[in-house]
Design an enzyme around this catalytic site. Sequence first.
Site, PDB file in Angstrom:
ATOM      1  N   GLU A   8      32.609 133.152  46.672  1.00  0.00           N
ATOM      2  CA  GLU A   8      32.652 131.749  46.519  1.00  0.00           C
ATOM      3  C   GLU A   8      33.327 130.993  47.407  1.00  0.00           C
ATOM      4  O   GLU A   8      34.408 131.229  47.860  1.00  0.00           O
ATOM      5  CB  GLU A   8      32.922 131.373  45.084  1.00  0.00           C
ATOM      6  CG  GLU A   8      32.974 129.973  44.826  1.00  0.00           C
ATOM      7  CD  GLU A   8      33.134 129.720  43.180  1.00  0.00           C
ATOM      8  OE1 GLU A   8      33.706 130.228  42.575  1.00  0.00           O
ATOM      9  OE2 GLU A   8      32.336 128.608  42.751  1.00  0.00           O
ATOM     10  N   ASP A  62      24.958 127.197  37.564  1.00  0.00           N
ATOM     11  CA  ASP A  62      26.340 127.265  36.895  1.00  0.00           C
ATOM     12  C   ASP A  62      26.427 126.178  35.667  1.00  0.00           C
ATOM     13  O   ASP A  62      26.397 124.981  36.088  1.00  0.00           O
ATOM     14  CB  ASP A  62      27.462 127.308  37.822  1.00  0.00           C
ATOM     15  CG  ASP A  62      28.803 127.564  37.025  1.00  0.00           C
ATOM     16  OD1 ASP A  62      28.891 127.622  35.702  1.00  0.00           O
ATOM     17  OD2 ASP A  62      29.935 127.510  37.804  1.00  0.00           O
ATOM     18  N   LYS A  91      25.333 127.408  45.367  1.00  0.00           N
ATOM     19  CA  LYS A  91      25.274 127.232  43.897  1.00  0.00           C
ATOM     20  C   LYS A  91      25.033 126.046  43.386  1.00  0.00           C
ATOM     21  O   LYS A  91      25.999 124.934  44.035  1.00  0.00           O
ATOM     22  CB  LYS A  91      26.497 127.977  43.265  1.00  0.00           C
ATOM     23  CG  LYS A  91      26.456 128.089  41.885  1.00  0.00           C
ATOM     24  CD  LYS A  91      27.644 129.147  41.281  1.00  0.00           C
ATOM     25  CE  LYS A  91      29.136 128.342  41.336  1.00  0.00           C
ATOM     26  NZ  LYS A  91      29.955 129.423  41.089  1.00  0.00           N
ATOM     27  N   LYS A 137      25.108 122.946  40.198  1.00  0.00           N
ATOM     28  CA  LYS A 137      25.632 122.851  38.634  1.00  0.00           C
ATOM     29  C   LYS A 137      24.432 122.377  37.831  1.00  0.00           C
ATOM     30  O   LYS A 137      23.687 121.605  38.349  1.00  0.00           O
ATOM     31  CB  LYS A 137      26.747 122.061  38.485  1.00  0.00           C
ATOM     32  CG  LYS A 137      27.997 122.558  39.301  1.00  0.00           C
ATOM     33  CD  LYS A 137      28.813 123.597  38.500  1.00  0.00           C
ATOM     34  CE  LYS A 137      29.950 124.053  39.149  1.00  0.00           C
ATOM     35  NZ  LYS A 137      30.811 125.148  38.542  1.00  0.00           N
ATOM     36  N   ASN A 143      28.861 126.107  33.241  1.00  0.00           N
ATOM     37  CA  ASN A 143      30.082 125.758  32.673  1.00  0.00           C
ATOM     38  C   ASN A 143      29.969 125.890  31.046  1.00  0.00           C
ATOM     39  O   ASN A 143      30.892 124.877  30.665  1.00  0.00           O
ATOM     40  CB  ASN A 143      30.564 124.766  33.505  1.00  0.00           C
ATOM     41  CG  ASN A 143      30.937 124.807  34.950  1.00  0.00           C
ATOM     42  OD1 ASN A 143      30.117 124.620  35.620  1.00  0.00           O
ATOM     43  ND2 ASN A 143      31.992 125.492  35.296  1.00  0.00           N
ATOM     44  N   GLU A 184      34.869 133.801  34.782  1.00  0.00           N
ATOM     45  CA  GLU A 184      36.107 132.905  35.227  1.00  0.00           C
ATOM     46  C   GLU A 184      36.994 132.540  33.938  1.00  0.00           C
ATOM     47  O   GLU A 184      38.000 132.159  34.305  1.00  0.00           O
ATOM     48  CB  GLU A 184      35.454 131.783  36.020  1.00  0.00           C
ATOM     49  CG  GLU A 184      34.704 130.816  34.987  1.00  0.00           C
ATOM     50  CD  GLU A 184      34.106 129.621  35.872  1.00  0.00           C
ATOM     51  OE1 GLU A 184      33.149 129.708  36.629  1.00  0.00           O
ATOM     52  OE2 GLU A 184      34.902 128.617  35.729  1.00  0.00           O
ATOM     53  N   HIS A 244      35.282 134.716  40.912  1.00  0.00           N
ATOM     54  CA  HIS A 244      35.463 133.303  40.662  1.00  0.00           C
ATOM     55  C   HIS A 244      36.855 132.642  41.406  1.00  0.00           C
ATOM     56  O   HIS A 244      37.735 133.562  41.425  1.00  0.00           O
ATOM     57  CB  HIS A 244      35.390 132.766  39.275  1.00  0.00           C
ATOM     58  CG  HIS A 244      35.799 131.163  39.275  1.00  0.00           C
ATOM     59  ND1 HIS A 244      36.900 130.950  38.782  1.00  0.00           N
ATOM     60  CD2 HIS A 244      34.898 130.503  39.128  1.00  0.00           C
ATOM     61  CE1 HIS A 244      37.100 129.703  38.709  1.00  0.00           C
ATOM     62  NE2 HIS A 244      35.725 129.203  38.834  1.00  0.00           N
ATOM     63  N   GLU A 298      25.298 131.496  35.764  1.00  0.00           N
ATOM     64  CA  GLU A 298      26.706 131.513  35.390  1.00  0.00           C
ATOM     65  C   GLU A 298      27.261 130.815  34.164  1.00  0.00           C
ATOM     66  O   GLU A 298      26.607 129.547  34.172  1.00  0.00           O
ATOM     67  CB  GLU A 298      27.413 130.915  36.675  1.00  0.00           C
ATOM     68  CG  GLU A 298      28.935 130.971  36.643  1.00  0.00           C
ATOM     69  CD  GLU A 298      29.595 130.856  38.036  1.00  0.00           C
ATOM     70  OE1 GLU A 298      29.040 131.249  39.018  1.00  0.00           O
ATOM     71  OE2 GLU A 298      30.711 130.306  38.002  1.00  0.00           O
TER      72      GLU A 298
HETATM   73 MG   LIG Z   1      31.678 128.614  37.336  1.00  0.00          MG
END
Ligand SMILES: [Mg+2]
Length: 370
Positions: free
Chosen positions: A325, A201, A171, A173, A203, A253, A303, A227
């Site tokens: 994860e 992801d 994964k 970011k 966030n 998460e 998560h 995500e």
């Molecule tokens: Mg995350």
Amino acid sequence: MKITSVQPFILHVPVTGSQIADSTHTITHWGVVGAQIGTEDGLTGYGFTGTHAHLPSDQLITRCIATCHAPLLLGEDARDVNRLWLKLARNPALQWVGRAGITTLSQAAIDIALWDLKAKAAGVPLWKLLGGQVREKVRAYNTDIGWLSLADDRLVEGARRAVAEGFTGIKIKVGSTVERDLRRLEAVRRAIGSDVTLAIDGNGKWDLPTCLRFCRAAEAFDVYWFEEPLWYDDVQGHAELARATRIPIALGEQLYTHDAFAGFFQRGAVHWVQPDVTRLAGLSEALRVCEAAHAHRLPVAPHAGDMSQVHVHLSYAHPACAVLEYIPWIKDCFTEPAEVVEGHFRLPQQPGAGTTPTAAAWASLRQPVA
Ligand SMILES: [Mg+2]
């Protein structure tokens, strides 16, 4: 198994390298903020939540454990996990000031410690207590190679290295600029080939128009899931994005209760469900989320606020859990680390929930609780 003591603790554990960042946070340590529960027959249970190792806010959690939760637990039977969960969650004094946040994170630590005690008392690893092993192996995906703070060449190098080590999923970011993140996504996909699952992801950083623009181009790179594309609580926005893109949506998460998940299920706003035992009020609430996801025929990818120490047990035992994860920061702090061999988590063997710290970690990483 009468509870005789409830002691909070804080460990601060360095991350890989000196510092990492995603779109919204920059950290140097992971906080293991927990509760140590003693019983009259000599067993000790450990549970913890995960934080960004900000000592003043960690101490709000330990203070809540020591002053609000502990008095309700002393003298109780530690085996009554469900009843004690309700006793803490429905404590009128705490409910008034917070049905999410510090109250929930602190209850997570206690609930996990009670499950740890229950499994230790039974002499079995937690996954056996949760109904036994439902799958031969739990597939791991590596998040620690994908930080937004890594330069492009180091990101690609780390992705290649993870695949060489046996990971079949990674994964990375996103959440900087659409152009930069698309460039990095394409470079990683090229480097790892088509056989490795590649999730992204955000966030919670972007708005809906930015996500729509990004997803239109990102669909070409076979993204396993996107995500937290939007703000964590935005049910409507996630529902709209889920309808507009072929990329599956993952989230959870930052959700504190199974009621919060229910809104996303009802609106078709999530495809991959990501409960975290350290943010929900413990494993007990995470099990409810897993059951609800399963009833909606949705896969769960927990998560890892616990860096998978507890989630590995859940993932071996619950039929909804599909992939887990892997971030290795804190594993060496525990007597049985959550370890990955050839891309899969090793099945835990020790009695308990995987939360017992080593003597070395206990001696060297502890911070003052107040
Ligand atoms: Mg995350």
